[in-house]
Design a protein around this motif. Structure first.
Motif, PDB file in Angstrom:
ATOM      1  N   GLY A   1       5.675 -80.361  52.203  1.00  9.24           N
ATOM      2  CA  GLY A   1       5.279 -81.759  52.053  1.00  9.24           C
ATOM      3  C   GLY A   1       5.896 -82.686  53.065  1.00  9.24           C
ATOM      4  N   ASN A   2       6.616 -82.137  54.042  1.00  2.16           N
ATOM      5  CA  ASN A   2       7.202 -82.938  55.115  1.00  2.16           C
ATOM      6  C   ASN A   2       7.528 -82.015  56.279  1.00  2.16           C
ATOM      7  OD1 ASN A   2      10.204 -82.059  54.945  1.00  2.16           O
ATOM      8  ND2 ASN A   2       9.745 -82.680  52.834  1.00  2.16           N
ATOM      9  N   GLN A   3       8.002 -82.582  57.380  1.00  2.15           N
ATOM     10  CA  GLN A   3       8.300 -81.785  58.565  1.00  2.15           C
ATOM     11  C   GLN A   3       9.785 -81.820  58.921  1.00  2.15           C
ATOM     12  OE1 GLN A   3       5.498 -82.751  61.719  1.00  2.15           O
ATOM     13  NE2 GLN A   3       3.798 -81.963  60.516  1.00  2.15           N
ATOM     14  N   ASP A   4      10.614 -82.123  57.936  1.00  2.41           N
ATOM     15  CA  ASP A   4      12.060 -82.135  58.140  1.00  2.41           C
ATOM     16  C   ASP A   4      12.634 -80.750  57.889  1.00  2.41           C
ATOM     17  OD1 ASP A   4      12.345 -84.795  58.887  1.00  2.41           O
ATOM     18  OD2 ASP A   4      12.516 -85.486  56.814  1.00  2.41           O
ATOM     19  N   PHE A   5      12.288 -79.819  58.761  1.00  4.39           N
ATOM     20  CA  PHE A   5      12.806 -78.465  58.624  1.00  4.39           C
ATOM     21  C   PHE A   5      12.975 -77.840  59.995  1.00  4.39           C
ATOM     22  CE2 PHE A   5       8.167 -78.040  58.436  1.00  4.39           C
ATOM     23  CZ  PHE A   5       7.905 -76.973  59.280  1.00  4.39           C
ATOM     24  N   LEU A   6      13.797 -76.799  60.033  1.00  7.85           N
ATOM     25  CA  LEU A   6      14.012 -75.997  61.232  1.00  7.85           C
ATOM     26  C   LEU A   6      13.411 -74.624  60.979  1.00  7.85           C
ATOM     27  CD1 LEU A   6      15.375 -75.208  63.948  1.00  7.85           C
ATOM     28  CD2 LEU A   6      17.502 -74.837  62.671  1.00  7.85           C
ATOM     29  N   LEU A   7      12.524 -74.205  61.855  1.00  7.84           N
ATOM     30  CA  LEU A   7      11.931 -72.882  61.748  1.00  7.84           C
ATOM     31  C   LEU A   7      12.449 -72.021  62.888  1.00  7.84           C
ATOM     32  CD1 LEU A   7       8.403 -71.937  60.627  1.00  7.84           C
ATOM     33  CD2 LEU A   7       9.378 -70.800  62.618  1.00  7.84           C
ATOM     34  N   CYS A   8      13.127 -70.931  62.537  1.00  5.14           N
ATOM     35  CA  CYS A   8      13.715 -70.036  63.528  1.00  5.14           C
ATOM     36  C   CYS A   8      12.915 -68.738  63.603  1.00  5.14           C
ATOM     37  CB  CYS A   8      15.165 -69.707  63.174  1.00  5.14           C
ATOM     38  SG  CYS A   8      16.316 -71.042  63.478  1.00  5.14           S
ATOM     39  N   ALA A   9      12.483 -68.404  64.797  1.00  3.84           N
ATOM     40  CA  ALA A   9      11.743 -67.168  65.025  1.00  3.84           C
ATOM     41  C   ALA A   9      12.450 -66.360  66.092  1.00  3.84           C
ATOM     42  CB  ALA A   9      10.312 -67.484  65.462  1.00  3.84           C
ATOM     43  N   GLY A  10      12.787 -65.125  65.767  1.00  5.06           N
ATOM     44  CA  GLY A  10      13.395 -64.229  66.751  1.00  5.06           C
ATOM     45  C   GLY A  10      12.319 -63.469  67.491  1.00  5.06           C
ATOM     46  N   GLY A  11      11.819 -62.409  66.844  1.00  7.71           N
ATOM     47  CA  GLY A  11      10.763 -61.619  67.452  1.00  7.71           C
ATOM     48  C   GLY A  11       9.493 -62.417  67.697  1.00  7.71           C
ATOM     49  N   GLY A  12       9.233 -63.426  66.855  1.00  7.98           N
ATOM     50  CA  GLY A  12       8.041 -64.249  67.014  1.00  7.98           C
ATOM     51  C   GLY A  12       8.016 -65.040  68.295  1.00  7.98           C
ATOM     52  N   ILE A  13       9.177 -65.213  68.915  1.00  6.32           N
ATOM     53  CA  ILE A  13       9.271 -65.861  70.225  1.00  6.32           C
ATOM     54  C   ILE A  13       9.556 -64.837  71.309  1.00  6.32           C
ATOM     55  CG2 ILE A  13      10.769 -67.355  71.630  1.00  6.32           C
ATOM     56  CD1 ILE A  13      10.872 -69.301  69.294  1.00  6.32           C
ATOM     57  N   MET A  14      10.549 -63.975  71.058  1.00  4.14           N
ATOM     58  CA  MET A  14      11.010 -63.055  72.091  1.00  4.14           C
ATOM     59  C   MET A  14       9.958 -62.017  72.498  1.00  4.14           C
ATOM     60  SD  MET A  14      14.166 -64.066  72.608  1.00  4.14           S
ATOM     61  CE  MET A  14      15.489 -64.926  71.780  1.00  4.14           C
ATOM     62  N   SER A  15       9.049 -61.686  71.567  1.00  3.09           N
ATOM     63  CA  SER A  15       8.075 -60.638  71.880  1.00  3.09           C
ATOM     64  C   SER A  15       6.686 -61.172  72.226  1.00  3.09           C
ATOM     65  CB  SER A  15       7.967 -59.657  70.701  1.00  3.09           C
ATOM     66  OG  SER A  15       7.523 -60.325  69.535  1.00  3.09           O
ATOM     67  N   HIS A  16       6.605 -62.434  72.607  1.00  2.00           N
ATOM     68  CA  HIS A  16       5.316 -62.984  73.030  1.00  2.00           C
ATOM     69  C   HIS A  16       4.797 -62.184  74.225  1.00  2.00           C
ATOM     70  CE1 HIS A  16       2.306 -65.757  74.628  1.00  2.00           C
ATOM     71  NE2 HIS A  16       2.358 -66.425  73.469  1.00  2.00           N
ATOM     72  N   PRO A  17       3.494 -61.820  74.252  1.00  2.00           N
ATOM     73  CA  PRO A  17       2.956 -60.990  75.339  1.00  2.00           C
ATOM     74  C   PRO A  17       3.160 -61.573  76.733  1.00  2.00           C
ATOM     75  CG  PRO A  17       1.396 -61.130  73.529  1.00  2.00           C
ATOM     76  CD  PRO A  17       2.488 -62.095  73.215  1.00  2.00           C
ATOM     77  N   MET A  18       3.273 -62.896  76.819  1.00  2.00           N
ATOM     78  CA  MET A  18       3.430 -63.550  78.128  1.00  2.00           C
ATOM     79  C   MET A  18       4.889 -63.866  78.456  1.00  2.00           C
ATOM     80  SD  MET A  18       0.145 -66.099  77.680  1.00  2.00           S
ATOM     81  CE  MET A  18       0.475 -67.082  79.158  1.00  2.00           C
ATOM     82  N   GLY A  19       5.816 -63.408  77.578  1.00  2.00           N
ATOM     83  CA  GLY A  19       7.231 -63.627  77.840  1.00  2.00           C
ATOM     84  C   GLY A  19       7.864 -64.635  76.905  1.00  2.00           C
ATOM     85  N   VAL A  20       9.198 -64.723  76.985  1.00  2.00           N
ATOM     86  CA  VAL A  20       9.975 -65.575  76.080  1.00  2.00           C
ATOM     87  C   VAL A  20       9.588 -67.043  76.224  1.00  2.00           C
ATOM     88  CG1 VAL A  20      12.293 -66.404  75.548  1.00  2.00           C
ATOM     89  CG2 VAL A  20      11.921 -63.974  75.981  1.00  2.00           C
ATOM     90  N   SER A  21       9.449 -67.517  77.462  1.00  2.00           N
ATOM     91  CA  SER A  21       9.105 -68.922  77.669  1.00  2.00           C
ATOM     92  C   SER A  21       7.764 -69.259  77.038  1.00  2.00           C
ATOM     93  CB  SER A  21       9.072 -69.239  79.165  1.00  2.00           C
ATOM     94  OG  SER A  21      10.365 -69.144  79.717  1.00  2.00           O
ATOM     95  N   ALA A  22       6.798 -68.353  77.183  1.00  2.00           N
ATOM     96  CA  ALA A  22       5.490 -68.566  76.571  1.00  2.00           C
ATOM     97  C   ALA A  22       5.597 -68.561  75.053  1.00  2.00           C
ATOM     98  CB  ALA A  22       4.512 -67.498  77.032  1.00  2.00           C
ATOM     99  N   GLY A  23       6.532 -67.762  74.514  1.00  2.00           N
ATOM    100  CA  GLY A  23       6.745 -67.749  73.076  1.00  2.00           C
ATOM    101  C   GLY A  23       7.193 -69.093  72.556  1.00  2.00           C
ATOM    102  N   VAL A  24       8.080 -69.759  73.304  1.00  2.00           N
ATOM    103  CA  VAL A  24       8.535 -71.096  72.919  1.00  2.00           C
ATOM    104  C   VAL A  24       7.385 -72.095  73.012  1.00  2.00           C
ATOM    105  CG1 VAL A  24      10.095 -72.985  73.472  1.00  2.00           C
ATOM    106  CG2 VAL A  24      10.899 -70.617  73.623  1.00  2.00           C
ATOM    107  N   VAL A  25       6.643 -72.029  74.108  1.00  2.00           N
ATOM    108  CA  VAL A  25       5.511 -72.944  74.298  1.00  2.00           C
ATOM    109  C   VAL A  25       4.494 -72.778  73.175  1.00  2.00           C
ATOM    110  CG1 VAL A  25       3.571 -73.516  75.805  1.00  2.00           C
ATOM    111  CG2 VAL A  25       5.823 -73.053  76.796  1.00  2.00           C
ATOM    112  N   ALA A  26       4.221 -71.543  72.773  1.00  2.00           N
ATOM    113  CA  ALA A  26       3.257 -71.289  71.698  1.00  2.00           C
ATOM    114  C   ALA A  26       3.703 -71.960  70.399  1.00  2.00           C
ATOM    115  CB  ALA A  26       3.085 -69.792  71.496  1.00  2.00           C
TER     116      ALA A  26
END
Length: 415
Positions: free
Chosen positions: A356-381
């Motif tokens: 019901g709000n956006q006051d949260f921190l979402l942490c992704a390990g593999g969801g960022i680190m294993s992006h097919p285009m690389g770590v930076s692309a994972g953050v951008v996604a």
């Protein structure tokens, strides 16, 4: 009249709910297994626990846990017991000894789970509580709105200090808000904390000079209490903006000790929580325990994540997150819920919707680190997924003009 604190339990018993509740109240206040001459009416009026409410919810023909006593039927129900605050003052450790002490071993109980806790405003105000919280965290990160996006250093363990700093720099350049040590990464000789923190902060301080905001890095300083104080002082001198601890293993007084000695936000990792919460028949429910951690000083608290890799269903995760955002009694002190465990771009929008709000921190390990285009692309996604959530646009629709998000949506299966 003395202010009272109250705890509610889900119990099972072979002796009947009323008898079991009475035994529990006596065990945790003025009574014992035999009648005492010193337990006068006056003393009971002043100090005894009180059974406030009993609600039967079911019964079974056999005990859920090993039990010294036996019976033909085992009643199940909710029991609320209260105690005068004068018994313990404002002491958190002694609060735990009262509400979660010997009653967990009583022979009259074949199951007991602490499900909720209420404390007077005076009790909450007497403890430090979060000092940075959501608003302070946003200010330190330079993130004024929307979900905060973070990651965990992966591999969890094994990187050198130099490798960790290099990764932190890459993640900062990609626009991440938050990075944390894995709870397994402590202060071992393969990657000493002082060396790791020095090299990481050199990179992040330089990035902040260029970008105008500093990426928050939560260094794991879990240790003996004197060592944690030294670690926190070192982080402050290096310009770091967060310290992480393993809540269950430093204990309540360890957390209080650290809170008194640092102005840094304390990132509370709950690793080991399943030990206390996984069974429906014994343990503690998160809404009760998070209140203790917040009063002791935690600014961020892990709550698991939607469609996580562990055992908790989504409704339990969201109950945990909402509980962290409820102000402590008589105060405005909230904490930041931290979602993690198997998180990908798919979880951002449903997390915001259900919370019901956006006051949260979402942490992704593999969801960022294993992006097919690389770590930076994972953050951008993730950034693009957060943009879609803020705008109320479906992820697939937004992905039409966002190749990084499109790749992530394809690479990671929708939960």
């Amino acid at each position: 009249m003395s202010k009272r604190f109250a705890a509610t339990y889900d119990i099972e018993t072979p002796v009947g709910l009323e008898r079991a509740a009475s035994v529990a109240a006596g065990e945790q206040s003025t009574g014992t297994f035999v009648k005492l001459a010193a337990e006068t009416d006056e003393l009971r009026a002043r100090s005894a626990a009180r059974v406030e409410e009993i609600e039967m919810t079911g019964e079974a023909s056999s005990p859920s846990l090993p039990c010294r006593l036996s019976g033909e039927r085992y009643e199940r129900g909710r029991v609320t017991i209260s105690w005068p605050m004068d018994n313990i003052g404002s002491s958190l450790p002694n609060l735990m000894a009262t509400i979660a002490g010997n009653l967990f071993e009583l022979g009259e109980l074949s199951a007991i789970r602490l499900v909720s806790l209420d404390v007077p405003a005076e009790f909450a105000a007497a403890n430090r509580g979060p000092t940075v919280g959501v608003a302070g965290t946003r200010s330190l990160m330079g993130v004024s709105e929307g979900p905060m996006i973070g990651t965990i250093v992966k591999p969890s363990i094994g990187l050198t200090s130099e490798e960790t700093a290099k990764l932190a720099g890459d993640l900062a350049d990609a626009g991440l808000d938050f990075i944390k040590d894995d709870e397994l990464q402590a202060n071992g000789p393969g990657c000493p904390l002082a060396e790791r923190a020095g090299q990481v902060m050199q990179v992040l301080n330089a990035h902040a000079e260029r970008a105008g905001r500093k990426v928050m890095y939560a260094f794991n300083i879990t240790d003996e209490i004197d060592a944690m104080a030294r670690h926190a002082e070192m982080l402050e001198k290096l310009g770091a903006t967060c310290a992480m601890v393993s809540l269950n293993w430093i204990g309540i007084t360890g957390l209080q000790f650290l809170r008194e000695r640092t102005a840094l936000p304390i990132h509370g990792h709950r690793n080991g929580w399943g030990l206390f919460s996984r069974s429906p028949d014994i343990g503690v429910a998160f809404p009760a325990m998070q209140k203790i951690w917040r009063m002791a000083g935690a600014d961020h608290i892990h709550v698991n994540g939607l469609a996580n890799k562990f055992t908790e269903p989504d409704e339990v995760v969201m109950e945990a997150a909402r509980s962290v955002q409820i102000p402590l009694p008589g105060t405005e002190r909230c904490a930041l819920p931290v979602f993690s465990s198997g998180q990908t771009v798919w979880q951002i929008d449903p997390t915001a919707q259900q919370l019901g709000n956006q006051d949260f921190l979402l942490c992704a390990g593999g969801g960022i680190m294993s992006h097919p285009m690389g770590v930076s692309a994972g953050v951008v996604a993730f950034r693009q997924a957060a943009e879609a959530a803020r705008a109320g646009i479906a992820p697939y629709e937004h992905a039409k003009s966002c190749p990084e998000l499109a790749e992530a949506l394809t690479a990671f299966k929708k939960p």
